[in-house]
Design a protein around this motif. Sequence first.
Motif, PDB file in Angstrom:
ATOM      1  N   PRO A 232       0.806  -1.227   0.000  1.00 23.91           N
ATOM      2  CA  PRO A 232       0.000   0.000   0.000  1.00 23.91           C
ATOM      3  C   PRO A 232       0.837   1.274   0.000  1.00 23.91           C
ATOM      4  CG  PRO A 232      -0.803  -1.554   1.626  1.00 23.91           C
ATOM      5  CD  PRO A 232       0.519  -2.082   1.146  1.00 23.91           C
ATOM      6  N   GLY A 233       0.226   2.344  -0.488  1.00 21.17           N
ATOM      7  CA  GLY A 233       0.890   3.636  -0.486  1.00 21.17           C
ATOM      8  C   GLY A 233       1.070   4.178   0.923  1.00 21.17           C
ATOM      9  N   VAL A 234       0.153   3.840   1.825  1.00 20.35           N
ATOM     10  CA  VAL A 234       0.210   4.292   3.215  1.00 20.35           C
ATOM     11  C   VAL A 234      -0.123   3.103   4.111  1.00 20.35           C
ATOM     12  CG1 VAL A 234      -0.763   5.857   4.935  1.00 20.35           C
ATOM     13  CG2 VAL A 234      -0.543   6.611   2.551  1.00 20.35           C
ATOM     14  N   GLY A 235       0.739   2.796   5.054  1.00 22.05           N
ATOM     15  CA  GLY A 235       0.481   1.705   5.981  1.00 22.05           C
ATOM     16  C   GLY A 235       0.886   0.360   5.415  1.00 22.05           C
ATOM     17  N   THR A 236       0.497  -0.688   6.122  1.00 22.99           N
ATOM     18  CA  THR A 236       0.815  -2.050   5.701  1.00 22.99           C
ATOM     19  C   THR A 236      -0.405  -2.687   5.039  1.00 22.99           C
ATOM     20  OG1 THR A 236       0.083  -3.011   7.787  1.00 22.99           O
ATOM     21  CG2 THR A 236       2.409  -2.324   7.652  1.00 22.99           C
ATOM     22  N   PHE A 237      -0.161  -3.786   4.373  1.00 25.19           N
ATOM     23  CA  PHE A 237      -1.275  -4.509   3.768  1.00 25.19           C
ATOM     24  C   PHE A 237      -2.254  -4.982   4.845  1.00 25.19           C
ATOM     25  CE2 PHE A 237      -3.061  -8.554   2.044  1.00 25.19           C
ATOM     26  CZ  PHE A 237      -3.927  -7.955   1.153  1.00 25.19           C
ATOM     27  N   ALA A 238      -1.746  -5.461   5.969  1.00 26.62           N
ATOM     28  CA  ALA A 238      -2.620  -5.925   7.052  1.00 26.62           C
ATOM     29  C   ALA A 238      -3.522  -4.796   7.548  1.00 26.62           C
ATOM     30  CB  ALA A 238      -1.785  -6.486   8.204  1.00 26.62           C
ATOM     31  N   PHE A 239      -2.961  -3.607   7.691  1.00 25.00           N
ATOM     32  CA  PHE A 239      -3.726  -2.446   8.147  1.00 25.00           C
ATOM     33  C   PHE A 239      -4.813  -2.064   7.136  1.00 25.00           C
ATOM     34  CE2 PHE A 239      -4.037   2.271   8.114  1.00 25.00           C
ATOM     35  CZ  PHE A 239      -4.596   2.464   9.358  1.00 25.00           C
ATOM     36  N   CYS A 240      -4.434  -1.938   5.871  1.00 24.46           N
ATOM     37  CA  CYS A 240      -5.381  -1.489   4.833  1.00 24.46           C
ATOM     38  C   CYS A 240      -6.442  -2.539   4.518  1.00 24.46           C
ATOM     39  CB  CYS A 240      -4.625  -1.110   3.569  1.00 24.46           C
ATOM     40  SG  CYS A 240      -3.563   0.338   3.788  1.00 24.46           S
ATOM     41  N   SER A 241      -6.040  -3.801   4.488  1.00 21.64           N
ATOM     42  CA  SER A 241      -6.970  -4.852   4.059  1.00 21.64           C
ATOM     43  C   SER A 241      -8.112  -5.077   5.044  1.00 21.64           C
ATOM     44  CB  SER A 241      -6.226  -6.157   3.802  1.00 21.64           C
ATOM     45  OG  SER A 241      -5.648  -6.656   4.981  1.00 21.64           O
ATOM     46  N   LYS A 242      -7.934  -4.663   6.278  1.00 23.60           N
ATOM     47  CA  LYS A 242      -9.031  -4.785   7.248  1.00 23.60           C
ATOM     48  C   LYS A 242     -10.178  -3.857   6.887  1.00 23.60           C
ATOM     49  CE  LYS A 242      -6.258  -6.401  11.053  1.00 23.60           C
ATOM     50  NZ  LYS A 242      -5.462  -5.987  12.180  1.00 23.60           N
ATOM     51  N   ARG A 243      -9.866  -2.633   6.517  1.00 22.17           N
ATOM     52  CA  ARG A 243     -10.917  -1.647   6.240  1.00 22.17           C
ATOM     53  C   ARG A 243     -11.562  -1.850   4.872  1.00 22.17           C
ATOM     54  NH1 ARG A 243     -11.145   4.627   6.666  1.00 22.17           N
ATOM     55  NH2 ARG A 243     -13.385   4.852   6.740  1.00 22.17           N
ATOM     56  N   ASN A 244     -10.777  -2.284   3.872  1.00 27.12           N
ATOM     57  CA  ASN A 244     -11.349  -2.410   2.529  1.00 27.12           C
ATOM     58  C   ASN A 244     -12.011  -3.770   2.280  1.00 27.12           C
ATOM     59  OD1 ASN A 244      -9.192  -4.163   1.789  1.00 27.12           O
ATOM     60  ND2 ASN A 244      -7.944  -2.425   1.149  1.00 27.12           N
ATOM     61  N   GLY A 245     -12.065  -4.610   3.305  1.00 16.12           N
ATOM     62  CA  GLY A 245     -12.796  -5.869   3.202  1.00 16.12           C
ATOM     63  C   GLY A 245     -12.008  -7.055   2.682  1.00 16.12           C
ATOM     64  N   LEU A 246     -10.779  -6.849   2.276  1.00 17.79           N
ATOM     65  CA  LEU A 246      -9.997  -7.954   1.723  1.00 17.79           C
ATOM     66  C   LEU A 246      -9.571  -8.945   2.803  1.00 17.79           C
ATOM     67  CD1 LEU A 246      -7.818  -5.983  -0.856  1.00 17.79           C
ATOM     68  CD2 LEU A 246      -9.933  -7.256  -1.267  1.00 17.79           C
ATOM     69  N   GLN A 247      -9.282  -8.460   4.013  1.00 19.46           N
ATOM     70  CA  GLN A 247      -8.831  -9.354   5.082  1.00 19.46           C
ATOM     71  C   GLN A 247      -9.912 -10.367   5.469  1.00 19.46           C
ATOM     72  OE1 GLN A 247      -5.572  -9.318   6.305  1.00 19.46           O
ATOM     73  NE2 GLN A 247      -6.256 -11.325   6.988  1.00 19.46           N
ATOM     74  N   GLU A 248     -11.157  -9.950   5.480  1.00 20.30           N
ATOM     75  CA  GLU A 248     -12.247 -10.874   5.803  1.00 20.30           C
ATOM     76  C   GLU A 248     -12.293 -12.002   4.786  1.00 20.30           C
ATOM     77  OE1 GLU A 248     -15.697 -13.048   5.680  1.00 20.30           O
ATOM     78  OE2 GLU A 248     -15.434 -11.513   4.142  1.00 20.30           O
ATOM     79  N   VAL A 249     -12.084 -11.688   3.512  1.00 14.59           N
ATOM     80  CA  VAL A 249     -12.068 -12.712   2.459  1.00 14.59           C
ATOM     81  C   VAL A 249     -10.873 -13.642   2.661  1.00 14.59           C
ATOM     82  CG1 VAL A 249     -11.842 -13.120  -0.029  1.00 14.59           C
ATOM     83  CG2 VAL A 249     -13.295 -11.255   0.809  1.00 14.59           C
ATOM     84  N   ILE A 250      -9.711 -13.068   2.914  1.00 17.21           N
ATOM     85  CA  ILE A 250      -8.496 -13.865   3.133  1.00 17.21           C
ATOM     86  C   ILE A 250      -8.710 -14.836   4.291  1.00 17.21           C
ATOM     87  CG2 ILE A 250      -6.090 -13.698   3.930  1.00 17.21           C
ATOM     88  CD1 ILE A 250      -6.035 -10.962   2.342  1.00 17.21           C
ATOM     89  N   ASP A 251      -9.246 -14.349   5.388  1.00 19.81           N
ATOM     90  CA  ASP A 251      -9.475 -15.191   6.566  1.00 19.81           C
ATOM     91  C   ASP A 251     -10.529 -16.265   6.297  1.00 19.81           C
ATOM     92  OD1 ASP A 251      -7.629 -13.633   7.930  1.00 19.81           O
ATOM     93  OD2 ASP A 251      -9.154 -12.455   8.986  1.00 19.81           O
TER      94      ASP A 251
END
Length: 184
Positions: free
Chosen positions: A85-104
């Motif tokens: 990501p341009g700002v922050g980590t992937f773990a940080f950004c993916s929580k808000r944009n919904g990608l982390q829920e899919v990954i989990d």
Amino acid sequence: MPEIVVLKRCEEYDPEKVKKALAEGLDLIGGIGNFVKKDEKVLLKVNSLMNAPVEKHVCTHPVMLRAVIQLLKPVTKNIFVGDSPGVGTFAFCSKRNGLQEVIDSEGVTAVNILKEDHEQVTPAPIKYRVFKTDKLLAGMDRIINLPRFKTHGFMFMTLCVKNMFRLIPGSSNPGYHLRCGSDK
């Protein structure tokens, strides 16, 4: 392999409709097995540019990510999802944009391409002699680019080109980014 483009209409982010349109499009070019072989390691390079909700339309849509993962699972379980990501980590950004829920929920592995300690020097295919990329890329058999359909200040439409630029991690990226289009 010749350049082939398949466009399939899907007018809403309904999970079943997106998966069906994606499968039909892939079938037109030989199916997912034409691109990914059994048990290969596959990185799904999403666009998780920033800590923005899905409604802002700046990151890969979670429904698209889920559809691709579900189409890949019969071929391989070695599925990794990541970005720088341009700002922050992937773990940080993916929580808000919904990608982390899919990954989990899909049981795949998240990777953060941002980490500077993962870097190695690799040959650049076009303008630059070398640039830094994350070592984890060398361990992947395939990279599938899942960009967001959007524009950018340097390009009318970015599609897959700009999304792949984020494979250059962390502090290395802005220097190359600023030189885009220059003759240096």
